[in-house]
Every structure is written in structure tokens, then in C-alpha cells.
Design a protein around this motif. Sequence first.
Motif, PDB file in Angstrom:
ATOM      1  N   GLY A  62       0.798  -1.219   0.000  1.00 44.10           N
ATOM      2  CA  GLY A  62       0.000   0.000   0.000  1.00 44.10           C
ATOM      3  C   GLY A  62       0.828   1.266   0.000  1.00 44.10           C
ATOM      4  O   GLY A  62       0.279   2.367  -0.091  1.00 44.10           O
ATOM      5  N   LEU A  63       2.164   1.154   0.068  1.00 50.34           N
ATOM      6  CA  LEU A  63       3.018   2.338   0.084  1.00 50.34           C
ATOM      7  C   LEU A  63       3.264   2.904  -1.307  1.00 50.34           C
ATOM      8  O   LEU A  63       3.805   4.009  -1.442  1.00 50.34           O
ATOM      9  CB  LEU A  63       4.369   2.000   0.735  1.00 50.34           C
ATOM     10  CG  LEU A  63       4.328   1.631   2.224  1.00 50.34           C
ATOM     11  CD1 LEU A  63       5.718   1.237   2.699  1.00 50.34           C
ATOM     12  CD2 LEU A  63       3.787   2.789   3.054  1.00 50.34           C
ATOM     13  N   GLY A  64       2.892   2.153  -2.356  1.00 50.31           N
ATOM     14  CA  GLY A  64       3.118   2.640  -3.717  1.00 50.31           C
ATOM     15  C   GLY A  64       4.604   2.732  -4.009  1.00 50.31           C
ATOM     16  O   GLY A  64       5.386   1.840  -3.682  1.00 50.31           O
ATOM     17  N   ILE A  65       5.007   3.853  -4.622  1.00 46.34           N
ATOM     18  CA  ILE A  65       6.416   4.000  -4.999  1.00 46.34           C
ATOM     19  C   ILE A  65       7.321   4.066  -3.784  1.00 46.34           C
ATOM     20  O   ILE A  65       8.524   3.801  -3.876  1.00 46.34           O
ATOM     21  CB  ILE A  65       6.628   5.253  -5.870  1.00 46.34           C
ATOM     22  CG1 ILE A  65       6.281   6.520  -5.072  1.00 46.34           C
ATOM     23  CG2 ILE A  65       5.829   5.178  -7.148  1.00 46.34           C
ATOM     24  CD1 ILE A  65       6.714   7.784  -5.788  1.00 46.34           C
ATOM     25  N   MET A  97      13.584  13.450  -5.636  1.00 45.25           N
ATOM     26  CA  MET A  97      13.855  14.281  -4.455  1.00 45.25           C
ATOM     27  C   MET A  97      12.934  13.910  -3.290  1.00 45.25           C
ATOM     28  O   MET A  97      13.349  13.925  -2.124  1.00 45.25           O
ATOM     29  CB  MET A  97      13.701  15.764  -4.820  1.00 45.25           C
ATOM     30  CG  MET A  97      14.861  16.301  -5.662  1.00 45.25           C
ATOM     31  SD  MET A  97      14.785  18.094  -5.920  1.00 45.25           S
ATOM     32  CE  MET A  97      13.403  18.200  -7.052  1.00 45.25           C
ATOM     33  N   ARG A  98      11.687  13.559  -3.590  1.00 47.12           N
ATOM     34  CA  ARG A  98      10.769  13.173  -2.515  1.00 47.12           C
ATOM     35  C   ARG A  98      11.220  11.867  -1.870  1.00 47.12           C
ATOM     36  O   ARG A  98      11.207  11.720  -0.643  1.00 47.12           O
ATOM     37  CB  ARG A  98       9.353  13.048  -3.063  1.00 47.12           C
ATOM     38  CG  ARG A  98       8.319  12.708  -2.007  1.00 47.12           C
ATOM     39  CD  ARG A  98       6.914  12.770  -2.561  1.00 47.12           C
ATOM     40  NE  ARG A  98       6.551  14.135  -2.947  1.00 47.12           N
ATOM     41  CZ  ARG A  98       5.365  14.463  -3.462  1.00 47.12           C
ATOM     42  NH1 ARG A  98       4.457  13.521  -3.679  1.00 47.12           N
ATOM     43  NH2 ARG A  98       5.102  15.710  -3.780  1.00 47.12           N
ATOM     44  N   LEU A  99      11.632  10.908  -2.712  1.00 49.12           N
ATOM     45  CA  LEU A  99      12.129   9.648  -2.162  1.00 49.12           C
ATOM     46  C   LEU A  99      13.404   9.876  -1.352  1.00 49.12           C
ATOM     47  O   LEU A  99      13.597   9.278  -0.290  1.00 49.12           O
ATOM     48  CB  LEU A  99      12.397   8.655  -3.295  1.00 49.12           C
ATOM     49  CG  LEU A  99      11.169   8.061  -3.994  1.00 49.12           C
ATOM     50  CD1 LEU A  99      11.598   7.246  -5.211  1.00 49.12           C
ATOM     51  CD2 LEU A  99      10.376   7.195  -3.026  1.00 49.12           C
ATOM     52  N   ARG A 100      14.267  10.750  -1.865  1.00 51.63           N
ATOM     53  CA  ARG A 100      15.521  11.027  -1.169  1.00 51.63           C
ATOM     54  C   ARG A 100      15.251  11.649   0.201  1.00 51.63           C
ATOM     55  O   ARG A 100      15.882  11.296   1.203  1.00 51.63           O
ATOM     56  CB  ARG A 100      16.364  11.980  -2.027  1.00 51.63           C
ATOM     57  CG  ARG A 100      17.684  12.408  -1.434  1.00 51.63           C
ATOM     58  CD  ARG A 100      18.656  11.261  -1.370  1.00 51.63           C
ATOM     59  NE  ARG A 100      18.650  10.629  -0.049  1.00 51.63           N
ATOM     60  CZ  ARG A 100      19.213   9.470   0.197  1.00 51.63           C
ATOM     61  NH1 ARG A 100      19.790   8.773  -0.777  1.00 51.63           N
ATOM     62  NH2 ARG A 100      19.194   8.964   1.403  1.00 51.63           N
ATOM     63  N   ARG A 101      14.312  12.571   0.221  1.00 46.78           N
ATOM     64  CA  ARG A 101      13.972  13.234   1.487  1.00 46.78           C
ATOM     65  C   ARG A 101      13.396  12.230   2.489  1.00 46.78           C
ATOM     66  O   ARG A 101      13.736  12.237   3.673  1.00 46.78           O
ATOM     67  CB  ARG A 101      12.981  14.367   1.223  1.00 46.78           C
ATOM     68  CG  ARG A 101      12.678  15.202   2.462  1.00 46.78           C
ATOM     69  CD  ARG A 101      11.994  16.519   2.093  1.00 46.78           C
ATOM     70  NE  ARG A 101      10.812  16.318   1.276  1.00 46.78           N
ATOM     71  CZ  ARG A 101      10.733  16.607  -0.028  1.00 46.78           C
ATOM     72  NH1 ARG A 101      11.791  17.104  -0.660  1.00 46.78           N
ATOM     73  NH2 ARG A 101       9.617  16.403  -0.708  1.00 46.78           N
ATOM     74  N   LEU A 145       9.216  23.110  -8.610  1.00 48.61           N
ATOM     75  CA  LEU A 145       8.433  22.062  -9.258  1.00 48.61           C
ATOM     76  C   LEU A 145       7.112  21.829  -8.527  1.00 48.61           C
ATOM     77  O   LEU A 145       6.081  21.567  -9.153  1.00 48.61           O
ATOM     78  CB  LEU A 145       9.242  20.767  -9.318  1.00 48.61           C
ATOM     79  CG  LEU A 145      10.509  20.814 -10.198  1.00 48.61           C
ATOM     80  CD1 LEU A 145      11.272  19.497 -10.100  1.00 48.61           C
ATOM     81  CD2 LEU A 145      10.142  21.114 -11.656  1.00 48.61           C
ATOM     82  N   ALA A 146       7.137  21.913  -7.186  1.00 51.31           N
ATOM     83  CA  ALA A 146       5.914  21.696  -6.410  1.00 51.31           C
ATOM     84  C   ALA A 146       4.877  22.773  -6.692  1.00 51.31           C
ATOM     85  O   ALA A 146       3.669  22.525  -6.593  1.00 51.31           O
ATOM     86  CB  ALA A 146       6.252  21.653  -4.918  1.00 51.31           C
ATOM     87  N   HIS A 147       5.323  23.993  -7.046  1.00 57.96           N
ATOM     88  CA  HIS A 147       4.398  25.092  -7.335  1.00 57.96           C
ATOM     89  C   HIS A 147       4.083  25.210  -8.827  1.00 57.96           C
ATOM     90  O   HIS A 147       3.636  26.265  -9.302  1.00 57.96           O
ATOM     91  CB  HIS A 147       4.971  26.418  -6.822  1.00 57.96           C
ATOM     92  CG  HIS A 147       4.810  26.593  -5.335  1.00 57.96           C
ATOM     93  ND1 HIS A 147       5.684  26.042  -4.427  1.00 57.96           N
ATOM     94  CD2 HIS A 147       3.867  27.241  -4.598  1.00 57.96           C
ATOM     95  CE1 HIS A 147       5.312  26.351  -3.206  1.00 57.96           C
ATOM     96  NE2 HIS A 147       4.191  27.079  -3.277  1.00 57.96           N
ATOM     97  N   GLN A 186      11.355  15.319  -9.441  1.00 53.59           N
ATOM     98  CA  GLN A 186      10.477  15.602  -8.295  1.00 53.59           C
ATOM     99  C   GLN A 186      10.275  14.346  -7.453  1.00 53.59           C
ATOM    100  O   GLN A 186      10.356  14.378  -6.221  1.00 53.59           O
ATOM    101  CB  GLN A 186       9.140  16.144  -8.800  1.00 53.59           C
ATOM    102  CG  GLN A 186       8.260  16.722  -7.698  1.00 53.59           C
ATOM    103  CD  GLN A 186       7.033  17.416  -8.272  1.00 53.59           C
ATOM    104  OE1 GLN A 186       6.738  17.306  -9.469  1.00 53.59           O
ATOM    105  NE2 GLN A 186       6.323  18.138  -7.432  1.00 53.59           N
ATOM    106  N   VAL A 187      10.013  13.201  -8.113  1.00 51.34           N
ATOM    107  CA  VAL A 187       9.844  11.933  -7.392  1.00 51.34           C
ATOM    108  C   VAL A 187      11.146  11.532  -6.707  1.00 51.34           C
ATOM    109  O   VAL A 187      11.162  11.087  -5.558  1.00 51.34           O
ATOM    110  CB  VAL A 187       9.364  10.831  -8.354  1.00 51.34           C
ATOM    111  CG1 VAL A 187       9.392   9.467  -7.660  1.00 51.34           C
ATOM    112  CG2 VAL A 187       7.968  11.137  -8.855  1.00 51.34           C
TER     113      VAL A 187
END
Length: 582
Positions: free
Chosen positions: A477-480, A571-575, A523-525, A568-569
Motif C-alpha cells: 500500500g506504500l506505492g512508490i 527528491m521526494r524519495l531522497r527526502r 516544481l511543487a508550485h 520531483q519523485v
Amino acid sequence: MDLLLDDASIDELEAHRLAFPGPDAHAALRLRALLDQRRQRSTELAALNDIAVRLTTARDDRVLLQEVVDQARRLLGVDLAYMGSVYDDEFVIEVTSGALTPNLIGIRLAQDEGLVGVIVRGASPSWTPDYQSEPAFRHITGADSAARSENMRGLLGVPLKVGDRVIGALFACKRQERDFADSEIALLSALAAHAAIAIENVRAIERLEVVNAELSARTAELEQTLQWDRTLTQVVLRGGGVGRLVREVATLSGRPAFFLTDASSVPESLEERVVPVEILFGQCRDGADIVADDFVIAHRVAAAGEFLGVLISVGPDDQQTRLLLDRAVPAIALSLAEERAAAEAARRAQDAFLVDLLSHPASTTDDERRQLRLAGLSPGASYCIAVAQGMVSRTEIGRSEFPVGTVVAEHGSRVLVAVPAQESAVVRPMFTTGATVGISEPARGAVALAAAYREAQQTVDVLITLGRDGEVSSARGLGIYRILLSHMAREHLDELTEEQLGPLMAEQSKRGVPLLESLSVYLAHGRHHSATAASLGVHVNTLYQRLDAIDRLIGSQWRDPDKALDLQVLMRLRRSADLLGK
């Protein structure tokens, strides 16, 4: 003198003196009078001694008082004698001798009224030749009415004293006007003195008997209490438990007894009394130690300020049963504490066994089966391991509807649940507590269960890191973000980050300019410059300069929509990986 030697009376001697006047006749008359006085005094002393002996043997207050007034009337030769006692501020007439009516008995006089007031206040004898016309004291209607009914005239009264304290008064009365001689006052005072001592002795004995009776009652009560304590203590020491204690209370009291932990557990035998019992239960729960109605006594059971329940005894309210409940309640509280301690010890042991199984799985088949059995798991069954974190306890988790064979344990701030299941999706709806829960896929055997435990732990860690508190999820259920659960995948993530964003990270480290943050926010904006600058708190020109620097370091191809999404993906995974830790 011959007449005197023949014991002639004073009247005979007086007649002889008149017939034959002379010094011898006068001398004989005086001698006769003196002998009569001494004889009277001897008679009085003998009577007083006799009275004193009888008074010392009297044991009844009323009989003693009656004896005194009878003797006073006889010795003084009066028509009426009566006596009363002082109670607080009143004098109460208690016994009479020679009374014409019963009206005197029970009359209450204030200590400032009548001849009584003079005697009690002055603590000395007093008399009047005619009570009804005496102006020296205040007359009152009740006393005067009784005096008239008895035709009281000449009245002598003396106090009954013990030390300096006046405890009553003794009266002698004639129904004609009469003066009282000093010898009569002395005689009545002597009788009153004997009576006062005897009365005080009798009353002291009565008080002592009352004290002895109370002491005997208290001793019997104490012996009964000690016997109850011994009986109840033996039940506790033998591990009889609360049920056995309650049955013992019923046996000792001879009436039904029950222990209730909540108002809804009223037994069927009290069905007709459900509402009153619920009311009494509520009063005990709210702090009352013991309450009762016409048919039930309820006693609060508590320990260390914690309400544990209510001990109920069915039957009329009485002190004996209340005392028994008082003695039984500490024993029940102790038994409950022991049961709780035993249950807590067993729970902690099973918690430790489950944690040991999931953290240090056995390497041999025999040890594995032993580990599973101690943890409460079946060797042949498959289990999904769930790890819950948040404001949740094993008690709350235990209220959920899990299948038979589920084992719940606490480990630090987390709750572990081993649920018999063939699919994690079946387990997910079972958690309704609001906690953050990670669920593994089904596993069988110690080693597989240990791996499932790690998976569940990592899943809940990822959920918390992503800010998805209160969510229940399996790894799928965590997806990526499932990539974060794999050590190898996280190593690949490190390599990919270095490849794609390495120049930015190096420049950022060298110059201290937050290029990665600027890129992520941009990118988020949706690539809106003004919104991004406002979010970063910088001027829009500064943002343009940073974006130009990014173009220079990694090339402008990052502006391509597909490439921008990849970054963007990444950086989110890295964070998220940084938050989880290496």
C-alpha cells in the motif's frame, strides 16, 4: 430517786415533782431528760449504723433511694419524707415515703426555685416552719400545687453532697407547722451523708457495669473481627481468589453476597432489585465507602485510589454485616491486586516471548516450535504481523475484533499483533483505533515471521515519515515509497541521486545556496515563479538566478515535463530516505 431507778418515765417524774417538790425531784427530772436524750442519741446512732450497713449492700439505685426516705421518715418521726437528684440545672423528685398522692414524684424544679434552690445553691441545710406561707423563697405553681395536695407545712431539707458537689437533697416534712431542732438537722444531715456516698457508689458501680458491658461487647466484636480476618486471610493466602472470598463472606454473614465490577453485571438473583443496586453501585463508584437501602448493603472496593468494584450483601442493613464487609473489602482488594499482578506478569512474559521470537528466531526446528508455543502461536499457521504506533495501548487494540489465536504484545511505545490470516488485506479493516499501523504479508515459521516483523516495522516507519499518521497499510500500500523498504533499492536510490543531482548538492555544499530546495519548491508550485519566490521567502530575481545556476550545473533538460517529474519523485524519495535514516 427510787422512781428513776425503776426507770419511771419523765411524765411520772414530773407528776412526782408536782406532788413532792424539792431539789431531789428536780434533779431526778433533769437526770431523766438527760438519760432519755442519750438513749435517743444511742438509738439514732444505732439506726444510722444499721442504715449505713444496709446502704453499702444496696445495688439498685431506686431501692437505695427508697430505703433512705423510709429511714428519714422513721428516725425524725415526720409525716412525709422525699428525696431527689440534681440533673444539670434541675432538681427531680424521685422517691417519697408517706405521700398521700403520687403527684410529688417526677416534679422538676429549677435550682433557683423553692426551698430546693436554697439548699442546692447554698449546699447547706435549710428549713421552714410553714412551707406554704414562707416568703423567703420563690414559689412556683407546680411545686406549690403538689405541696398543697400533701398539706406540707413544716419542711426540713439537707443536701446530698459528694465532696463539694451537690448531687441531690433529702427532705422531711410535717403536715403541721413545726420548728426543727439542731439535733434533727444533724440527724437528717448524717443520714444524707451516708446516702450520698452510697448513691454515688451505686451509680459508680452502674457506670462501671455499663463500661464493662461496652468493653465486653467491644471485646466480643474484636474477637469476631479477628476471627473474620483470620478466615479471610487464609483464603487469600491459599490463593482462593475473589470468588472464594465472596462465598466466605456469604457464609460468615448467612446472607447472599456478590462482587460487581460494573453496574451491568448485576446477577439474576437480584433481578428485581436491579435499579436500586445500580444506584448503590453508582454511589460507591462516585466515592461513597458504604451505602445501603432496605434490602442491600454496598461497600466500595478500591486500592491506591483506584475504584475496583462493589461488594454487595443482600439483606437488611445492620452493623454486624457492615463490620464484616469492612473486614472483607481489604482482602478482596488484595486478592484483586494479586490477580492483576499475576496477569500482568503472565502478559509481560508472553510479550517477551513474542518479541524474542520476532527479533531472535530460533535456528533449529525444536527451538522454533518451542519459541512459537511460548509466544502463543501455532507452528503450522500463517500470521500477518502488525506494528501499531501512536496513542494506542494493547487494551484498545484488544477491543478490536480479531480472529481466535491472535496474540497482542507491547514492545516499547509500539503494539505488536500477530493475526492468523492468509492475506494482509483481510487484516487491515480490523484496526479501527486511529493508530498508525504497518502490516506484513502472511508468514509461517520463526524466520519468516521475523522478516515479516521487520517489514511491518519499516512500513509504519515510512508512514510516519511521510506524515500519514493514523493510516493502516501494508508494504504494497506504500506505492512508490515501497522502494524505501529495500536496502538494495535504497543503495540504488543513493547512486541515482548522485548521478542526477550530484552537481547541485556539491554546489550547494560549497556556496551554501539551497539549490535543491529551490528546485523542489519550484516544481511543487507548478513552475510559477512568484509563488515559488514567496514560498522560499526570496525576491523573484534571486529565484531566476538560482534557476540559471541549476541550468548551468545539470543542464536545462530538467525543464522537460517528464524529466521534471522524475526529479520531483527522486527528491521526494531522497527526502523520505533521509528521514528514515540509512
